[in-house]
Scaffold this motif. Structure first.
Motif, PDB file in Angstrom:
ATOM      1  N   LEU A  99       0.830  -1.203   0.000  1.00  0.00           N
ATOM      2  CA  LEU A  99       0.000   0.000   0.000  1.00  0.00           C
ATOM      3  C   LEU A  99       0.861   1.248   0.000  1.00  0.00           C
ATOM      4  CD1 LEU A  99      -2.728   1.362   0.052  1.00  0.00           C
ATOM      5  CD2 LEU A  99      -2.811   1.020   2.533  1.00  0.00           C
ATOM      6  N   ASP A 100       1.912   1.238   0.793  1.00  0.00           N
ATOM      7  CA  ASP A 100       2.814   2.393   0.840  1.00  0.00           C
ATOM      8  C   ASP A 100       3.473   2.634  -0.518  1.00  0.00           C
ATOM      9  OD1 ASP A 100       4.128   4.481   2.440  1.00  0.00           O
ATOM     10  OD2 ASP A 100       5.947   3.324   2.054  1.00  0.00           O
ATOM     11  N   SER A 101       3.765   1.554  -1.239  1.00  0.00           N
ATOM     12  CA  SER A 101       4.451   1.662  -2.528  1.00  0.00           C
ATOM     13  C   SER A 101       3.538   2.153  -3.650  1.00  0.00           C
ATOM     14  CB  SER A 101       5.046   0.306  -2.938  1.00  0.00           C
ATOM     15  OG  SER A 101       6.025  -0.106  -2.014  1.00  0.00           O
ATOM     16  N   VAL A 102       2.275   1.714  -3.643  1.00  0.00           N
ATOM     17  CA  VAL A 102       1.378   2.071  -4.750  1.00  0.00           C
ATOM     18  C   VAL A 102       0.586   3.351  -4.485  1.00  0.00           C
ATOM     19  CG1 VAL A 102       1.154  -0.323  -5.518  1.00  0.00           C
ATOM     20  CG2 VAL A 102      -0.577   0.629  -3.966  1.00  0.00           C
ATOM     21  N   PHE A 103       0.493   3.755  -3.231  1.00  0.00           N
ATOM     22  CA  PHE A 103      -0.322   4.918  -2.876  1.00  0.00           C
ATOM     23  C   PHE A 103       0.229   6.207  -3.475  1.00  0.00           C
ATOM     24  CE2 PHE A 103      -0.981   8.534   0.074  1.00  0.00           C
ATOM     25  CZ  PHE A 103      -2.346   8.688  -0.100  1.00  0.00           C
ATOM     26  N   HIS A 104      -0.688   7.003  -4.024  1.00  0.00           N
ATOM     27  CA  HIS A 104      -0.340   8.335  -4.523  1.00  0.00           C
ATOM     28  C   HIS A 104      -1.354   9.317  -3.961  1.00  0.00           C
ATOM     29  CE1 HIS A 104       0.584  11.749  -7.034  1.00  0.00           C
ATOM     30  NE2 HIS A 104      -0.648  11.739  -7.515  1.00  0.00           N
ATOM     31  N   ASP A 105      -0.895  10.296  -3.202  1.00  0.00           N
ATOM     32  CA  ASP A 105      -1.777  11.285  -2.598  1.00  0.00           C
ATOM     33  C   ASP A 105      -2.082  12.366  -3.624  1.00  0.00           C
ATOM     34  OD1 ASP A 105      -3.167  13.080  -1.027  1.00  0.00           O
ATOM     35  OD2 ASP A 105      -1.849  12.844   0.706  1.00  0.00           O
ATOM     36  N   THR A 106      -3.298  12.354  -4.158  1.00  0.00           N
ATOM     37  CA  THR A 106      -3.674  13.308  -5.204  1.00  0.00           C
ATOM     38  C   THR A 106      -3.805  14.733  -4.679  1.00  0.00           C
ATOM     39  OG1 THR A 106      -6.009  12.773  -4.853  1.00  0.00           O
ATOM     40  CG2 THR A 106      -4.859  11.593  -6.621  1.00  0.00           C
ATOM     41  N   ARG A 107      -3.763  14.904  -3.368  1.00  0.00           N
ATOM     42  CA  ARG A 107      -3.802  16.258  -2.809  1.00  0.00           C
ATOM     43  C   ARG A 107      -2.475  16.985  -3.020  1.00  0.00           C
ATOM     44  NH1 ARG A 107      -5.225  15.095   3.244  1.00  0.00           N
ATOM     45  NH2 ARG A 107      -3.525  13.641   2.833  1.00  0.00           N
ATOM     46  N   LEU A 108      -1.444  16.210  -3.374  1.00  0.00           N
ATOM     47  CA  LEU A 108      -0.119  16.781  -3.610  1.00  0.00           C
ATOM     48  C   LEU A 108       0.206  16.691  -5.095  1.00  0.00           C
ATOM     49  CD1 LEU A 108       2.500  17.932  -2.321  1.00  0.00           C
ATOM     50  CD2 LEU A 108       3.329  15.580  -2.198  1.00  0.00           C
ATOM     51  N   SER A 109       0.317  17.836  -5.739  1.00  0.00           N
ATOM     52  CA  SER A 109       0.677  17.861  -7.165  1.00  0.00           C
ATOM     53  C   SER A 109       2.096  17.358  -7.340  1.00  0.00           C
ATOM     54  CB  SER A 109       0.570  19.287  -7.713  1.00  0.00           C
ATOM     55  OG  SER A 109      -0.746  19.760  -7.586  1.00  0.00           O
ATOM     56  N   PRO A 110       2.425  16.829  -8.518  1.00  0.00           N
ATOM     57  CA  PRO A 110       3.796  16.368  -8.762  1.00  0.00           C
ATOM     58  C   PRO A 110       4.791  17.521  -8.600  1.00  0.00           C
ATOM     59  CG  PRO A 110       2.330  15.662 -10.511  1.00  0.00           C
ATOM     60  CD  PRO A 110       1.555  16.611  -9.669  1.00  0.00           C
ATOM     61  N   PRO A 111       6.038  17.214  -8.251  1.00  0.00           N
ATOM     62  CA  PRO A 111       7.038  18.281  -8.136  1.00  0.00           C
ATOM     63  C   PRO A 111       7.243  18.972  -9.476  1.00  0.00           C
ATOM     64  CG  PRO A 111       8.078  16.124  -8.048  1.00  0.00           C
ATOM     65  CD  PRO A 111       6.602  15.890  -7.993  1.00  0.00           C
ATOM     66  N   PRO A 112       7.670  20.241  -9.451  1.00  0.00           N
ATOM     67  CA  PRO A 112       7.851  20.964 -10.714  1.00  0.00           C
ATOM     68  C   PRO A 112       8.964  20.365 -11.557  1.00  0.00           C
ATOM     69  CG  PRO A 112       8.769  22.210  -8.880  1.00  0.00           C
ATOM     70  CD  PRO A 112       8.029  21.052  -8.276  1.00  0.00           C
ATOM     71  N   PRO A 113       8.860  20.511 -12.882  1.00  0.00           N
ATOM     72  CA  PRO A 113       9.903  19.984 -13.773  1.00  0.00           C
ATOM     73  C   PRO A 113      11.161  20.831 -13.666  1.00  0.00           C
ATOM     74  CG  PRO A 113       8.339  21.273 -15.024  1.00  0.00           C
ATOM     75  CD  PRO A 113       7.785  21.189 -13.632  1.00  0.00           C
ATOM     76  N   PRO A 114      12.280  20.286 -14.117  1.00  0.00           N
ATOM     77  CA  PRO A 114      13.519  21.078 -14.112  1.00  0.00           C
ATOM     78  C   PRO A 114      13.427  22.198 -15.133  1.00  0.00           C
ATOM     79  CG  PRO A 114      13.850  19.013 -15.271  1.00  0.00           C
ATOM     80  CD  PRO A 114      12.486  18.935 -14.653  1.00  0.00           C
ATOM     81  N   PRO A 115      14.263  23.226 -14.999  1.00  0.00           N
ATOM     82  CA  PRO A 115      14.233  24.328 -15.971  1.00  0.00           C
ATOM     83  C   PRO A 115      14.719  23.856 -17.332  1.00  0.00           C
ATOM     84  CG  PRO A 115      16.104  24.541 -14.501  1.00  0.00           C
ATOM     85  CD  PRO A 115      15.281  23.410 -13.963  1.00  0.00           C
ATOM     86  N   PRO A 116      14.431  24.632 -18.395  1.00  0.00           N
ATOM     87  CA  PRO A 116      14.903  24.254 -19.739  1.00  0.00           C
ATOM     88  C   PRO A 116      16.428  24.190 -19.779  1.00  0.00           C
ATOM     89  CG  PRO A 116      13.311  26.060 -19.833  1.00  0.00           C
ATOM     90  CD  PRO A 116      13.662  25.864 -18.398  1.00  0.00           C
ATOM     91  N   ASN A 117      16.903  23.453 -20.747  1.00  0.00           N
ATOM     92  CA  ASN A 117      18.340  23.310 -20.945  1.00  0.00           C
ATOM     93  C   ASN A 117      18.990  24.686 -21.115  1.00  0.00           C
ATOM     94  OD1 ASN A 117      20.927  22.836 -22.066  1.00  0.00           O
ATOM     95  ND2 ASN A 117      20.255  20.834 -22.819  1.00  0.00           N
ATOM     96  N   SER A 118      20.031  24.954 -20.349  1.00  0.00           N
ATOM     97  CA  SER A 118      20.685  26.274 -20.377  1.00  0.00           C
ATOM     98  C   SER A 118      21.396  26.537 -21.705  1.00  0.00           C
ATOM     99  CB  SER A 118      21.690  26.379 -19.229  1.00  0.00           C
ATOM    100  OG  SER A 118      22.683  25.376 -19.365  1.00  0.00           O
ATOM    101  N   GLU A 119      21.608  25.488 -22.501  1.00  0.00           N
ATOM    102  CA  GLU A 119      22.286  25.674 -23.788  1.00  0.00           C
ATOM    103  C   GLU A 119      21.339  26.203 -24.857  1.00  0.00           C
ATOM    104  OE1 GLU A 119      24.118  21.983 -24.778  1.00  0.00           O
ATOM    105  OE2 GLU A 119      25.436  22.006 -23.039  1.00  0.00           O
ATOM    106  N   TRP A 120      20.035  26.184 -24.571  1.00  0.00           N
ATOM    107  CA  TRP A 120      19.098  26.718 -25.542  1.00  0.00           C
ATOM    108  C   TRP A 120      19.308  28.221 -25.675  1.00  0.00           C
ATOM    109  CZ3 TRP A 120      13.762  24.171 -24.019  1.00  0.00           C
ATOM    110  CH2 TRP A 120      13.857  22.801 -24.254  1.00  0.00           C
ATOM    111  N   ASN A 121      19.371  28.706 -26.863  1.00  0.00           N
ATOM    112  CA  ASN A 121      19.525  30.156 -27.046  1.00  0.00           C
ATOM    113  C   ASN A 121      18.383  30.725 -27.894  1.00  0.00           C
ATOM    114  OD1 ASN A 121      20.176  29.188 -29.552  1.00  0.00           O
ATOM    115  ND2 ASN A 121      22.339  29.767 -29.466  1.00  0.00           N
ATOM    116  N   ASP A 122      17.343  29.922 -28.045  1.00  0.00           N
ATOM    117  CA  ASP A 122      16.167  30.377 -28.777  1.00  0.00           C
ATOM    118  C   ASP A 122      15.495  31.500 -27.978  1.00  0.00           C
ATOM    119  OD1 ASP A 122      13.744  30.740 -30.008  1.00  0.00           O
ATOM    120  OD2 ASP A 122      13.280  28.619 -30.194  1.00  0.00           O
TER     121      ASP A 122
END
Length: 199
Positions: free
Chosen positions: A16-39
């Motif tokens: 139960l501990d392994s499969v449980f996902h608390d939907t009250r907590l949004s997923p952590p934010p994604p990492p920032p875009p690649n710093s090599e992008w110069n667009d």
């Protein structure tokens, strides 16, 4: 069957501990875009504020004493050939052979025998609407998800096993998986949870 039930009951808290996902907590934010992008149109942001808000909410939920109700499917699922083959493949280094005991018949799960973390309260799935309306009910508690598990396919030595489980957290939110277990120092542990389907 009594041996199998005892193993299922023993492994359940970790499952139960392994499969449980608390939907009250949004997923952590994604990492920032690649710093090599110069667009010049590349999106830029400072994720530190998002991470701080995520960690704050996570800490709040860890202190929250609200009981999280988990609906447990009343009876075990049937094991399938994919799971049996998965057991042999996953433990191929040990050249295991499947136990030939008949595990086709399901059995009713006894909720009073399932140990679990204090934050959870278990109810049978049959106590709720049988369709996706389960997620639209006006309950006086927080329905945190649905789970269940199959019969356990053991090897001949009853040192290794596989079961099917998963977790549902909404009408289009959930996954199913093969759960590989083994006996280590007289205790049953989860080796790996291999996701086989997701929505």
């Amino acid at each position: 069957m009594e041996f199998e039930k005892s193993v299922a009951n023993e492994i359940f808290p970790a499952l139960l501990d392994s499969v449980f996902h608390d939907t009250r907590l949004s997923p952590p934010p994604p990492p920032p875009p690649n710093s090599e992008w110069n667009d010049s149109t590349a999106v830029k942001w400072d994720e530190s504020k998002l991470i701080a808000e995520y960690e704050k909410r996570k800490a709040e939920l860890e202190k929250d004493t609200t009981k999280l109700v988990i609906a447990i499917v009343d009876s075990t699922y049937q094991i399938n050939e994919r799971a049996k083959k998965g057991l042999i493949d996953f433990y191929k280094d040990f050249a295991i052979e499947l136990d030939t005991a008949n595990i086709e018949q399901s059995y009713k799960i006894n909720l009073s025998e399932l140990k679990h973390a204090e934050k959870f309260k278990l109810k049978y799935r049959s106590e709720f609407p049988s369709t996706s309306k389960i997620w639209k009910g006006n309950y006086d508690f927080h329905l945190a998800g649905i789970t269940g598990f199959s019969r356990i396919q053991f090897d001949r030595t009853k040192s290794y096993g596989v079961m099917i489980s998963g977790f549902g957290c909404g009408s289009l939110c959930g996954f199913s998986a093969l759960v590989f277990i083994r006996k280590e120092k007289e205790k049953w542990i989860i080796d790996k949870i291999m996701v086989t389907g997701i929505s």
